[in-house]
Structures are given as structure tokens and as C-alpha cells.
Motif scaffolding. Structure first.
Motif, PDB file in Angstrom:
ATOM      1  N   THR A 355      -7.246  -8.076  -9.426  1.00 17.84           N
ATOM      2  CA  THR A 355      -6.025  -7.283  -9.286  1.00 17.84           C
ATOM      3  C   THR A 355      -4.867  -7.979  -9.967  1.00 17.84           C
ATOM      4  N   ASP A 439      -6.891  -0.851   1.665  1.00 22.41           N
ATOM      5  CA  ASP A 439      -6.249   0.354   1.120  1.00 22.41           C
ATOM      6  C   ASP A 439      -4.875   0.091   0.521  1.00 22.41           C
ATOM      7  N   ILE A 441      -4.771  -1.284  -2.849  1.00 18.46           N
ATOM      8  CA  ILE A 441      -4.970  -1.429  -4.297  1.00 18.46           C
ATOM      9  C   ILE A 441      -4.870  -0.075  -4.982  1.00 18.46           C
ATOM     10  N   GLN A 442      -4.006  -0.017  -5.997  1.00 21.75           N
ATOM     11  CA  GLN A 442      -3.838   1.193  -6.789  1.00 21.75           C
ATOM     12  C   GLN A 442      -4.796   1.166  -7.985  1.00 21.75           C
ATOM     13  N   LEU A 444      -7.767   2.937  -8.453  1.00 22.51           N
ATOM     14  CA  LEU A 444      -9.206   3.052  -8.211  1.00 22.51           C
ATOM     15  C   LEU A 444      -9.671   4.509  -8.139  1.00 22.51           C
ATOM     16  N   ASN A 451     -11.783  -0.562  -1.383  1.00 21.11           N
ATOM     17  CA  ASN A 451     -10.374  -0.943  -1.525  1.00 21.11           C
ATOM     18  C   ASN A 451     -10.057  -2.067  -0.555  1.00 21.11           C
TER      19      ASN A 451
END
Length: 461
Positions: A355, A439, A441-442, A444, A451
Motif C-alpha cells: 500500500t 476495510d 484500503i482504497q 481494490l 482488505n
């Protein structure tokens, strides 16, 4: 026993290069290894018939990695029988790679034995393609036989160079958002990295990579030791590439590391004049397995960044986890399905994707554009513009990007866990998943992946 008729056939086809100057009459006793389904075209060594199609003198000899089928009850007999066949029938010397000084080997047409008693059995040596296809791969005790190929870009172009960071007298927490991020669930970052007082003490993290620049300040004055213990690249223990030093500093560097008191042990499998291949990866993994076999009570984490398409690498990794080794690997940097690569494809291995942290004022976690993804990814960790130790000087700190930089964050996190308790690889993986940040992480939406972002704050299971 081979008959005179076999010798005549060998003479006709001029196959002495395969036998390495030794007559096949010495192959008495090779009859214990017969193909699964013997036929007139593929006879066993005991048959009074022609040998399998092993190729003529003009056929190229190729390095192959071979894994044998063993279990708790048949290990000794399988290893004894198979290696006796190789040594008697091929007249090649066999070397234990875990004890071998590779700079002393002048002729590489030998048997490189990477077996670990009771855990895994296998070797690398040269065969012709026709012999492998028509005979060796059909033996009952052979599980895997794959060509040993050089991995052209083992770390997959992951070095995205950034401007060097300025070394400060105190810990530059503001310059280390990667550590700042993994000890808390939500933004904003609090400019503090919180970790257990043990900081990984008593845990051995093996960095299977390019070695470690031991003179760097990040490895001086630590409670844990830092050594490069073994090389599979001639006699050089020096990190002339820099990658291993980068990774080691994230695992346990004095100011840059996740677990600053852990022992960091380098195992060199690649370097400037030592291209990494499946053989070296396997050698590195099985070397760590041998250390575990020597002392089963050791708490060992194995960090590997290289990926391979060789299933033998995956088999060895699986056996390493079975042996009690906590195994962490980078997912790879091709924006592809991580399940297409070993050892990340192995379910029991912890496979780490990358990330990035977006700039202020609206900081968010985004999956890196380059990272591999899909169901074989266990979780994510920071992997872009990560501060790391360099090799140009003892004080150099630069920043790098790639899943190779994500994986050691997780290796360090596992070291924090193990310093405070005894856990199996399965338990440490479960612990990572339970305390992970969820939840956040952008990116995906079109890359279906769990996530989950590494979190170490509690560092207990």
C-alpha cells in the motif's frame, strides 16, 4: 544388473557423457528405482533392455531441481536409495549445500543436495531433457522435477528511487509514516511508533536475500545481533546489491525497524554477479530449515522477497512452514494474480501486498499500482517510499518501493508476537488477520483481495 547387451547399445549411441566416464556395470543395485508404469519404451535399470532415451552426446545438459517423495516412515530409505542410484549410475559427487563452500566447487556437474533430514529431500544437478521426461520424472520416488531457470528480475523492478532522507540525531518519526501507520487503526497519524518493550528480542529473522551491510548504523548498538551467516554466491558475504540491507533495516533496524531487538540473520542467495534462480531460493529456504532442525526450540521467521514460477520453490516453502518456520514473502510487483507465483501461492505462507499513504491533508491507504493481488494475498503493508538503510555509506538512508519492502514489516510484526509467546505459524497468521486494520484500503474494486492492513499495536495473539 546391466547386461552386455546394454553396454553394446550404449556404445552404439555414444552415451558416455551421461555416465561421466564410468561404465554402467557399476550400477548394480539401481533396480530399486523403477518407473511407475514400466514399458518397453521406458524400462527400469534392472531390465535387460535398452536404457531410456537419455540423449546423445550432442544433447545439452540442463540444471534441474528435483524433489523426492518422503514421509516420516520412508524418509531414510527413499533418500538412501535415490542418491545411491545417482552416485553409482552417474558417478557424480554429492555435496550438502548447507555445509558447502561454493567457491571451492570448480566443476558444477555435481549433485547439490539440499535435503534436511526428516523434513525434505531433494537436489539440483544436470540431466538431459529427454532423460528427465522419459525416465526420471516417472520414478515412483520423484515428486517434482523442474528446470532450474535464472529469474531475470527476481525483485521485479521494484526500486523506485526517491530523494535521500536526512539522518537526524533523534528518531525521525515524521519521516517514517510506514511505522507510524502500522501501530494504529485510524488516521490521523500520531507521529509515534508504539511497540512492546521486548521489541522482538530472542526471535531470529532470517533475511533470505542479497546479504546485509553490517557496518550500517541501523545495525549498530542493537540488543539483537546482525550477521550474514551463509552465502550461496561463491564466498562473498558482502551485500553488493543493497536489497538485503533495505529489507533487514525494516525488519529490525535500530530506528527504521519494526522489531528493533530481533536477531537479523542474512542468507545470501543473490548479488551483483550472482543471479538468483530457483536453486538458490531453495538452498536459502532449506538452509533455514536445517537451522530449525538443529534447534527445534528456536523461534524463526523467514523473510523472502523473490518470487518464482517453479513449483519446487512452493513445495519447499510448504515444508518449511510444516517444520515450524514462520514464512513471509512479498506478493510481487506485476499487478497480476499473486497465485501465479511461488511461494506466495502456498496457503500457509504469509503473502504480503503493498500500500501507499496519500499525502496530507487527506491521508488514505491505497493499494499500490504495481502490487500483485487476489486470494493468495494474506494482507497488505506499507510498500511505497519506505525509509531504508542503504549501502553507499554507514549512515545512508534512502527510500524504496515494492512488496519486498512490505514483507519485512510483517516479518517484524511476527517477531514482536513471538518475543512474547510461543506460537505456531498457523497461530501467528491467525493473529495477524485478527488484529489487522480492516476495510481501509482504497483501489481494490477491480482487484478482489482481502482488505486487511498490517497492525502491530497490540502485538499479541
Amino acid at each position: 544388473m546391466f547386461s552386455k547387451r546394454i553396454l553394446n547399445i550404449l556404445f552404439i549411441f555414444n552415451l558416455t557423457s551421461f555416465i561421466i566416464s564410468a561404465p554402467l556395470t557399476i550400477c548394480d543395485g539401481c533396480d530399486h528405482l523403477s518407473p511407475r508404469s514400466p514399458s518397453p519404451q521406458i524400462p527400469s535399470p534392472s531390465d535387460d533392455a535398452a536404457c531410456p532415451n537419455i540423449g546423445g552426446t550432442n544433447e545439452q545438459f540442463i540444471d534441474y531441481n528435483v524433489m523426492l517423495k518422503t514421509n516420516a516412515t520412508n524418509y531414510d530409505s527413499v533418500v538412501k536409495n535415490h542418491f545411491e542410484m545417482l552416485e553409482k549410475c552417474l558417478q557424480k559427487e554429492r555435496y550438502n549445500v548447507h555445509e558447502l563452500d561454493f567457491s571451492s566447487i570448480k566443476d558444477n556437474n555435481v549433485i547439490f543436495d539440499f535435503s534436511v533430514k526428516g523434513m525434505i529431500a531433494g537436489y539440483t544437478t544436470k540431466f538431459t531433457k529427454s532423460f528427465v521426461e522419459n525416465y526420471l520424472s516417472k520414478l515412483n520416488d520423484v515428486a517434482i522435477v523442474n528446470e532450474n531457470k535464472v529469474i531475470e528480475d527476481p525483485f521485479e523492478n521494484e526500486f523506485i528511487k526517491q530523494a535521500p532522507l536526512v539522518r537526524k540525531a533523534e528518531r525521525p518519526v515524521a519521516k517514517m509514516p510506514n511505522l507510524d501507520r502500522i501501530d494504529q487503526e485510524n488516521y490521523p497519524l500520531n507521529l509515534t511508533y508504539i511497540y512492546p518493550d521486548s521489541a522482538g528480542a530472542g526471535v531470529d529473522v532470517f533475511v533470505v536475500d542479497s546479504g546485509i551491510f553490517l557496518e550500517h548504523e541501523e545495525f549498530q548498538g542493537r540488543q539483537g545481533k546482525t550477521v550474514t551467516e551463509k552465502t550461496f554466491c561463491g564466498d562473498s558475504l558482502v551485500d553488493d546489491d543493497g536489497h538485503g540491507t533495505n529489507v533487514a533495516s525494516i525488519v529490525g533496524g535500530k530506528t527504521l525497524g519494526v522489531a528493533s531487538n530481533a536477531n537479523i540473520i542474512g542468507v545470501k542467495i543473490t548479488g551483483k554477479d550472482c543471479p538468483v534462480n530457483a536453486q538458490n531460493i531453495i538452498n536459502g529456504i532449506t538452509y533455514v530449515m536445517q537451522q530449525k532442525a538443529n534447534n527445534p526450540e528456536r523461534k524463526i521467521v523467514l523473510n523472502l522477497s523473490a518470487t518464482s514460477r517453479d513449483s519446487a520453490v512452493g513445495e519447499v516453502a510448504s515444508k518449511a512452514v510444516e517444520a515450524g518456520i514462520h514464512f513471509v514473502v512479498g506478493a510481487g510487483n506485476r499487478n497480476l494474480d499473486a497465485c501465479g507465483f511461488f511461494p506466495g501461492k502456498i496457503e500457509t505462507v504469509v503473502t504480503v501486498a503493498s500500500t501507499k499513504i496519500t499525502p496530507l491533508p487527506n491521508q488514505l491507504d491505497w493499494a499500490s499500482d504495481f502490487t500483485n493481488w487476489e486470494k493468495c494475498v494474506t494482507l497488505f503493508a506499507p510498500g511505497e517510499k519506505v525509509p531504508v538503510a542503504g549501502i553507499k555509506s554507514a549512515s545512508e538512508i534512502t527510500s524504496e518501493s515494492g512488496t519486498s519492502l512490505s514483507a519485512p514489516h510483517v516479518s517484524g510484526a511476527i517477531a514482536l508476537m513471538l518475543a512474547d509467546g510461543d506460537y505456531t505459524p498457523e497461530q501467528s497468521k491467525e493473529g495477524l488477520l485478527r488484529i489487522a486494520t480492516k476495510d481501509k484500503i482504497q483501489g481494490l474494486d477491480f482487484r478482489p483481495t482481502a482488505n486487511l492492513l498490517l497492525r502491530t499495536r497490540n502485538a499479541v495473539i
